[in-house]
Design a protein around this motif. Structure first.
Motif, PDB file in Angstrom:
ATOM      1  N   GLN A   6      18.440  39.579 -58.547  1.00 24.51           N
ATOM      2  CA  GLN A   6      19.439  39.632 -59.602  1.00 24.51           C
ATOM      3  C   GLN A   6      18.864  40.281 -60.861  1.00 24.51           C
ATOM      4  O   GLN A   6      19.558  40.977 -61.585  1.00 24.51           O
ATOM      5  CB  GLN A   6      19.936  38.206 -59.929  1.00 24.51           C
ATOM      6  CG  GLN A   6      21.056  38.164 -60.974  1.00 24.51           C
ATOM      7  CD  GLN A   6      22.273  38.942 -60.514  1.00 24.51           C
ATOM      8  OE1 GLN A   6      22.657  38.899 -59.339  1.00 24.51           O
ATOM      9  NE2 GLN A   6      22.885  39.667 -61.433  1.00 24.51           N
ATOM     10  N   SER A  63      31.014  47.051 -60.922  1.00 24.15           N
ATOM     11  CA  SER A  63      31.992  46.280 -60.155  1.00 24.15           C
ATOM     12  C   SER A  63      31.901  46.557 -58.663  1.00 24.15           C
ATOM     13  O   SER A  63      31.909  45.633 -57.842  1.00 24.15           O
ATOM     14  CB  SER A  63      33.402  46.595 -60.655  1.00 24.15           C
ATOM     15  OG  SER A  63      34.378  45.945 -59.875  1.00 24.15           O
ATOM     16  N   ARG A 121      28.133  45.781 -56.857  1.00 24.24           N
ATOM     17  CA  ARG A 121      27.734  44.364 -56.833  1.00 24.24           C
ATOM     18  C   ARG A 121      26.216  44.197 -56.983  1.00 24.24           C
ATOM     19  O   ARG A 121      25.596  43.366 -56.311  1.00 24.24           O
ATOM     20  CB  ARG A 121      28.224  43.694 -55.547  1.00 24.24           C
ATOM     21  CG  ARG A 121      29.733  43.729 -55.377  1.00 24.24           C
ATOM     22  CD  ARG A 121      30.184  42.957 -54.157  1.00 24.24           C
ATOM     23  NE  ARG A 121      31.629  43.035 -53.995  1.00 24.24           N
ATOM     24  CZ  ARG A 121      32.510  42.268 -54.631  1.00 24.24           C
ATOM     25  NH1 ARG A 121      32.063  41.340 -55.464  1.00 24.24           N
ATOM     26  NH2 ARG A 121      33.811  42.402 -54.429  1.00 24.24           N
TER      27      ARG A 121
END
Length: 353
Positions: A21, A118, A121
């Motif tokens: 992440q 978007s 991801r």
């Protein structure tokens, strides 16, 4: 146009091959919406203003009728411009491009970054998401740029009846209506959609190939990698989409200086006219200056965009060196553009002799 963006010229950080992440967040750069718009606007203006003379040559070669040159060679196009308007003729219509390129690229880059975040991801290897994001950005930015591009091309024609930008806008609006400003919008989208797809895929593969050549120094040479990959992608996509660019020029310049006017303005009608007059080779008019435009233009756009983003990244991180580094980068790019323009000017003089 530039493509996928990643953080540049930051302090060394531990390297990892796993995209967690934290990597996904860094890949989106953590910039605010307005910062993407400003960076894109600067990149677009530097790109188009620096390469404008080449774009003028391309427009002259692509327009059919009595006003342009009869031959499609670059040499005769240069001689025609110098004979009719002198060196300043290479910059006719640059004001229109200056007004249109900034806002259009601001829209392009901001829409691209939002869609990329978007659709991908957080996966920087999702090239399909990058391509779709580019198409979305193209549709949005073309809506902003198309009217000014039409004005620019009409001013670029030989013996143009318009004295300047605003006189052209007022005359076209009064005589042809608002639809004239968007006569080529559909063609532009149909041209830029495959252009974007080819550009993005070529850019990504070239960038990865260059990075693998010297992976240890990839971080230090990242701007050069982006510029080189962008140039290859821009030239490849430009060559492939030249026929639709010729159609776009025809639609935007119709009825001016003796150029053909089309009954319904359909792509089929324009293609038929071009083939009748010039054969199938007419669809490739201006392919050389178009490639010469898009290769360095993509490199300039990429480098400037990344430099602007680096400035905002450092500004967001509270680093005082951000301003000086950004100024150095932009100055370096500007000097490069000026040097190229000087070399191009000397070549024009040789061609004229």
């Amino acid at each position: 146009m530039a493509t996928d963006a990643s953080p540049k010229l930051q302090d060394p950080v531990p390297q990892t091959h796993d995209f967690d992440q934290r990597t996904a967040t860094a890949e989106h750069d953590g910039l605010q919406f307005w910062q993407f718009m400003v960076a894109g606007s600067i990149a677009g203006m530097v790109e188009h203003m620096g390469m404008f003379p080449v774009d003028t040559v391309k427009t002259r070669m692509q327009a059919l009728g009595t006003c342009p040159i009869k031959s499609a060679s670059v040499k005769l196009a240069l001689q025609s411009i110098l004979k009719s308007d002198g060196p300043k003729g290479f910059y006719r219509g640059i004001g229109a491009m200056g007004l249109g390129a900034g806002p259009a690229h601001a829209v392009y880059f901001s829409v691209y970054e939002i869609c990329k975040k978007s659709f991908s991801r957080g996966n920087p290897d999702n090239h399909a998401a990058h391509a779709v994001s580019g198409v979305c950005a193209t549709v949005a930015s073309d809506a902003v740029l198309t009217p000014m591009d039409m004005v620019k091309q009409r001013l670029q024609l030989g013996s143009s009846p318009y004295k300047g930008l605003w006189q052209c806008v007022q005359t076209v609006f009064r005589e042809e209506g608002i639809r004239a400003f968007y006569a080529s919008y559909l063609t532009t989208i149909l041209m830029n959609a495959p252009y974007t797809a080819v550009h993005f895929s070529t850019y990504e593969s070239t960038k990865r190939g260059l990075t693998k050549v010297s992976p240890d120094s990839a971080d230090e040479e990242t701007l050069m990698v982006h510029a080189t990959a962008g140039a290859v992608a821009g030239a490849s996509a430009a060559a492939l989409t030249t026929p639709l660019d010729v159609v776009k020029t025809q639609l935007q310049c119709q009825g001016v200086c003796g150029c053909d006017r089309f009954a319904n303005g359909s792509i089929k009608d324009v293609v038929r006219t071009i083939i009748t007059k010039d054969g199938y080779r007419g669809l490739m008019r201006g392919w050389m200056p178009r490639m010469l435009f898009h290769a360095p233009a993509a490199a300039i756009c990429w480098s400037t965009y990344e430099a602007a983003k680096t400035f905002f990244q450092e500004l967001n991180n509270g680093r005082s060196s951000g301003t000086s580094r950004f100024c150095f980068m932009v100055s370096e790019r500007t000097l490069t553009v000026v040097a190229n323009e000087a070399n191009r000017g000397r070549s024009m003089q040789v061609a004229r002799q």
